[in-house]
Design an enzyme around this catalytic site. Structure first.
Site, short mmCIF file in Angstrom:
data_model
loop_
_atom_site.label_atom_id
_atom_site.label_comp_id
_atom_site.label_asym_id
_atom_site.label_seq_id
_atom_site.Cartn_x
_atom_site.Cartn_y
_atom_site.Cartn_z
N LYS A 116 0.82 -1.22 0.00
CA LYS A 116 0.00 0.00 0.00
C LYS A 116 0.86 1.27 0.00
O LYS A 116 0.45 2.29 -0.52
CB LYS A 116 -1.00 -0.02 1.16
CG LYS A 116 -2.07 -1.10 0.95
CD LYS A 116 -3.36 -0.83 1.69
CE LYS A 116 -4.39 -1.84 1.22
NZ LYS A 116 -5.71 -1.68 1.79
N LYS A 198 -3.40 -9.41 -6.21
CA LYS A 198 -4.71 -9.80 -5.70
C LYS A 198 -5.79 -8.83 -6.15
O LYS A 198 -5.51 -7.65 -6.36
CB LYS A 198 -4.68 -9.94 -4.17
CG LYS A 198 -5.07 -8.71 -3.39
CD LYS A 198 -5.31 -9.05 -1.94
CE LYS A 198 -5.76 -7.81 -1.19
NZ LYS A 198 -7.13 -7.43 -1.41
N LYS A 201 -10.85 -4.17 -3.87
CA LYS A 201 -11.97 -3.28 -4.17
C LYS A 201 -11.53 -1.83 -4.31
O LYS A 201 -12.25 -1.03 -4.89
CB LYS A 201 -13.09 -3.44 -3.13
CG LYS A 201 -12.71 -3.10 -1.70
CD LYS A 201 -13.93 -3.21 -0.80
CE LYS A 201 -13.65 -4.00 0.46
NZ LYS A 201 -12.60 -3.45 1.31
#
Ligand code: ATP
Ligand code: MG
Length: 331
Positions: A116, A198, A201
């Site tokens: 992230k 992966k 959303k």
């Protein structure tokens, strides 16, 4: 009535977007299943979602949408507890105490933090760094037995175990060590556009994921565009991440093993695999979407469900935090 009580399952989901096939197959579908034999506690992890930039109005709106979506996916709020994380301030309070028991080096190793940070290089905030500790607090406040999650959260759960053990060793037995509950198929659904990553959303590329609310047409279009390879063999293999991902999705929804799915597509083409996968996904999502649209008409009712859920959860969390405060010398 000690000994006769049901075991507890607990898990959360961030309101960072309408959830995807990955969230559904990796986590929410198991939440639904566990309700039969466990006392379940589920929550919307809105504090966690602040670790990336959020618009307040969108966050609020998404939070109630996720509540509706979870109920549409079969979460039974008459029998189990569903609440919004920020409604219980104990999560943030326990998180601080656990942060003081967590090493900088332990958090630096977390792959989600690394991923992230790379994605949001202009906002590598301390909240993102401490995310796993808040997750440990989310879990340990309720002393659950199992945590149904996708495989991407396994490392965080292991850290929770480390922190809980450290607390128990320092202050005396307080926390139960929770176990992960990770599905055999669907533990890591991959992005449709880059099957080495992966499905998420919060991905900016809408084509990388199937949202639970996508229409039949959108689902088909996204699968049609899904990245595959050029050797035209429909087999599950590490060297074929795109095809393997489609086979996992197909078998999860068709309720068969990956081997059965390979067999089914033996003399078929990639086009068949994409069309049939889109079809089985759309068919399974349709009833969820219908129920969701119905539930969203009454947002006050959704709010009330969460308030009642928070009341039940707060009582459990308070007991744990009082105990912790006493043990560490704050009370
Ligand atoms: P974000 O990108 O904002 O982190 P996310 O899609 O990773 O969103 P989370 O709310 O972080 O979703 O995670 C909710 C649950 O879904 C967790 O149990 C997580 O392990 C699971 N999960 C997330 N992505 C996948 C995936 N691609 N396959 C299987 N499970 C997944
Ligand atoms: Mg995530």
């Amino acid at each position: 009535m000690e000994g006769t009580e049901k075991k507890v399952a607990l898990s959360g989901i961030q309101p960072t977007g309408i959830f995807t096939l990955g969230n559904y197959l990796g986590a929410v579908r198991n939440w639904e299943k566990l309700q039969k034999n466990y006392e379940c506690i589920f929550f919307i992890a809105n504090l966690h979602s602040l670790t990336t930039k959020r618009d307040a109005t969108i966050l609020k709106d998404l939070t109630s949408k996720i509540v509706a979506l979870l109920i549409a996916c079969g979460i039974d709020t008459n029998k189990h507890t569903l609440f919004i994380q920020s409604d219980i301030s104990y999560h943030a309070e326990l998180s601080w105490i656990l942060q003081c028991l967590t090493q900088f080096g332990e958090l630096k190793r977390m792959t989600q933090f690394k991923d992230k940070s790379q994605k949001n290089s202009s906002n590598i905030n301390a909240g993102l760094f401490c995310y796993p500790v808040l997750m440990a607090a989310d879990i340990l406040l309720y002393n659950p037995d199992v945590i149904p999650i996708g495989i991407d959260q396994k490392q965080h759960l292991e850290l929770t175990e480390t922190i809980a053990t450290r607390f128990n060793n320092t202050y005396g037995k307080t926390f139960k060590i929770p176990k992960g509950y990770i599905p055999e198929i669907g533990a890591k659904i991959m992005s449709l556009t880059d099957p080495t990553k992966k499905m998420s959303k919060s991905d900016e590329n809408q084509n990388s994921f199937i949202s639970i609310l996508d229409t039949e047409e959108t689902i088909l279009n996204k699968f049609k565009k899904a990245t595959t390879d050029s050797d035209n063999k429909i087999i599950y293999s590490e060297e074929k991440p795109g095809i393997s991902n489609l086979l996992s999705i197909f078998s999860s929804f068709a309720d068969c093993s990956v081997e059965d799915a390979e067999d089914h597509f033996k003399n078929k083409t990639y086009k068949d695999l994409k069309f049939e996968t889109a079809d089985v996904v759309a068919k399974n999502l349709k009833p969820v979407q219908e129920k969701y649209n119905e539930l969203l008409k009454d947002r006050n009712k959704l709010k009330k469900i969460c308030e009642e859920g928070a009341e039940k959860a707060r009582a459990i969390a308070k007991k744990t935090l009082d105990d912790v405060y006493e043990k560490v010398g704050l009370k």
